[in-house]
Write an enzyme that holds these catalytic residues in place. Sequence first.
Site, mmCIF file in Angstrom:
data_model
loop_
_atom_site.group_PDB
_atom_site.id
_atom_site.type_symbol
_atom_site.label_atom_id
_atom_site.label_comp_id
_atom_site.label_asym_id
_atom_site.label_seq_id
_atom_site.Cartn_x
_atom_site.Cartn_y
_atom_site.Cartn_z
ATOM 1 N N ALA A 1 0.825 -1.212 0.000
ATOM 2 C CA ALA A 1 0.000 0.000 0.000
ATOM 3 C C ALA A 1 0.860 1.264 0.000
ATOM 4 O O ALA A 1 1.967 1.272 0.544
ATOM 5 C CB ALA A 1 -0.929 -0.003 1.212
ATOM 6 N N LYS B 1 1.694 -5.150 3.536
ATOM 7 C CA LYS B 1 2.794 -4.231 3.822
ATOM 8 C C LYS B 1 2.282 -2.813 3.667
ATOM 9 O O LYS B 1 2.144 -2.300 2.552
ATOM 10 C CB LYS B 1 3.990 -4.434 2.882
ATOM 11 C CG LYS B 1 5.251 -3.682 3.378
ATOM 12 C CD LYS B 1 6.206 -3.304 2.286
ATOM 13 C CE LYS B 1 5.883 -1.978 1.652
ATOM 14 N NZ LYS B 1 6.066 -0.796 2.549
ATOM 15 N N GLU C 1 5.596 2.610 4.879
ATOM 16 C CA GLU C 1 6.435 2.876 6.055
ATOM 17 C C GLU C 1 6.246 4.295 6.584
ATOM 18 O O GLU C 1 6.693 4.614 7.692
ATOM 19 C CB GLU C 1 7.906 2.629 5.722
ATOM 20 C CG GLU C 1 8.497 3.483 4.617
ATOM 21 C CD GLU C 1 8.269 2.936 3.216
ATOM 22 O OE1 GLU C 1 8.982 3.371 2.291
ATOM 23 O OE2 GLU C 1 7.368 2.087 3.035
ATOM 24 N N CYS D 1 -3.838 9.835 -6.892
ATOM 25 C CA CYS D 1 -3.598 9.427 -8.273
ATOM 26 C C CYS D 1 -4.718 9.846 -9.204
ATOM 27 O O CYS D 1 -4.561 9.793 -10.424
ATOM 28 C CB CYS D 1 -3.373 7.923 -8.348
ATOM 29 S SG CYS D 1 -4.837 6.945 -7.958
ATOM 30 N N GLU E 1 4.408 13.049 -12.947
ATOM 31 C CA GLU E 1 3.301 13.195 -12.007
ATOM 32 C C GLU E 1 3.801 14.022 -10.830
ATOM 33 O O GLU E 1 4.689 13.598 -10.087
ATOM 34 C CB GLU E 1 2.817 11.830 -11.525
ATOM 35 C CG GLU E 1 1.621 11.917 -10.604
ATOM 36 C CD GLU E 1 1.116 10.554 -10.153
ATOM 37 O OE1 GLU E 1 -0.081 10.438 -9.843
ATOM 38 O OE2 GLU E 1 1.921 9.600 -10.121
#
Length: 472
Positions: A165, A191, A194, A299, A397
């Site tokens: 993710a 996961k 972090e 996004c 982006e």
Amino acid sequence: KFYKLLLKRMVWHIQKRGIHKYRNYINGKWVESKATKWIDVVCPLTQKVTGQVPQTSDEEFNEAVACSKETFKTWKKVPISTKVRYMLKYQELLKQHSDELCQEITREHGKSLVDAAGDVFRGYECVEHSCSFSSLVQGETIQNAGTGVDIYSFREPLGVVAGIAPYNFPAMIPLWMYPLSITLGNTFVLKPSEKVAGCTQLMIDLLKESGVPDGVVNVVHGANETVNNICDHPDIKAVSFVGSNMAGQHIYGRASALGKRCQVNMGAKNHSIVMPDCDKEDALNALVGACFGSTGQRCMAISVIVLVGDAQQWVPDLVERAKKLNVGPGLENYDIAPLNSKDHLHRVEHLIADGKENGKLLLDGRGITVEGYPDGNWVGPTIIDHCHADMACYKEEIFGPVMNIVRVNTVQEAIDFVNDNPWGNGTSIFTRNGHTARKYQNEIEVGQVGINLPIPVPLPMFSFTGNKASMW
């Protein structure tokens, strides 16, 4: 006053508890990691380290996967109606604790409470959708397909599956993944990013409270090493990822080469076409929100406005609307909250500089200061006019509160311009003309199309259908 008091209490709480050491979640328990590497979690308002995430060791990772594999033997046999009841309980718990989740998202990510509420709600909707799976997982049958021959098909769970993710939606995107996967009988290794581990901890605690058996979902922290372990482990059968193209292409190549099913939702450069016959006020208001909302860190943000013909005269109106947006801490619900990290701040500022050099910078959000937070990752609303396809600020982006404006003469020029872009996540068009809308919908090479709707994100019962380099 309430939000300022809450913000002070949150900062005080962070200082009081010191640096929080996050743990992996294996077989229903939060387990202290024996990691030798730790990743700092940094507050986007103050740059103070508020937590540390372990770089999960190979031994710890293998333990989590082994637990998932063993649990799958029994979990796949649990009736679908029982799994759905777990999800009914889980969605109710998420709803009851939504305020806590929102505050944690705002604390660690930086986004406004309003945006955090949307983050949690869209994730909640995914869990809600999983409650309908009793009727959606039915197989197929043909009786007497041949003489004395019947054909049956069944939907079978794959086994251990994994999700990687991103940081920008700490609740929604993990909730895209594990609730649906486990309701279908898989076990799951998650996961989280972090950078935003706290929200996952709260959601997993609620999952345990819902009664889902230990070992059905396991959580492993880390960065590149953990990603590679997910791609390489032979007992993980499928991988889902949301994030950048660089990471997504690496994951897709590495995981699929080993025979895993793999889906990767990657980058985007979403365009909105503005026709001169559209409802001007509606279009401009929608586009300002679609571009600058969530500080541009999504996004599906509309980052490129393509003005057709006489609509080019509306550029000053866009600038005036953007100037009215306020910048400040997310907990006080300002229009634009801080970017998540200092590194990302520098990258956004670099791309704005490119826009100034090669285009026309109409509104410059660099150098914004916010009282009480001199070290925050602040960028105000920015508008770059006369953009073209060769500019870095267009090709990349930006993932920040930056609007690119492109000028064309006809709708066909607009369609060709959008189709030439390598990404194809989302797009929209504003027009009153049904023929123009139909032409755009049929000819555009983008997965998700909005007509007089700026961000065409589908509801959970529909597929997320990015195209080209946006989704593999």
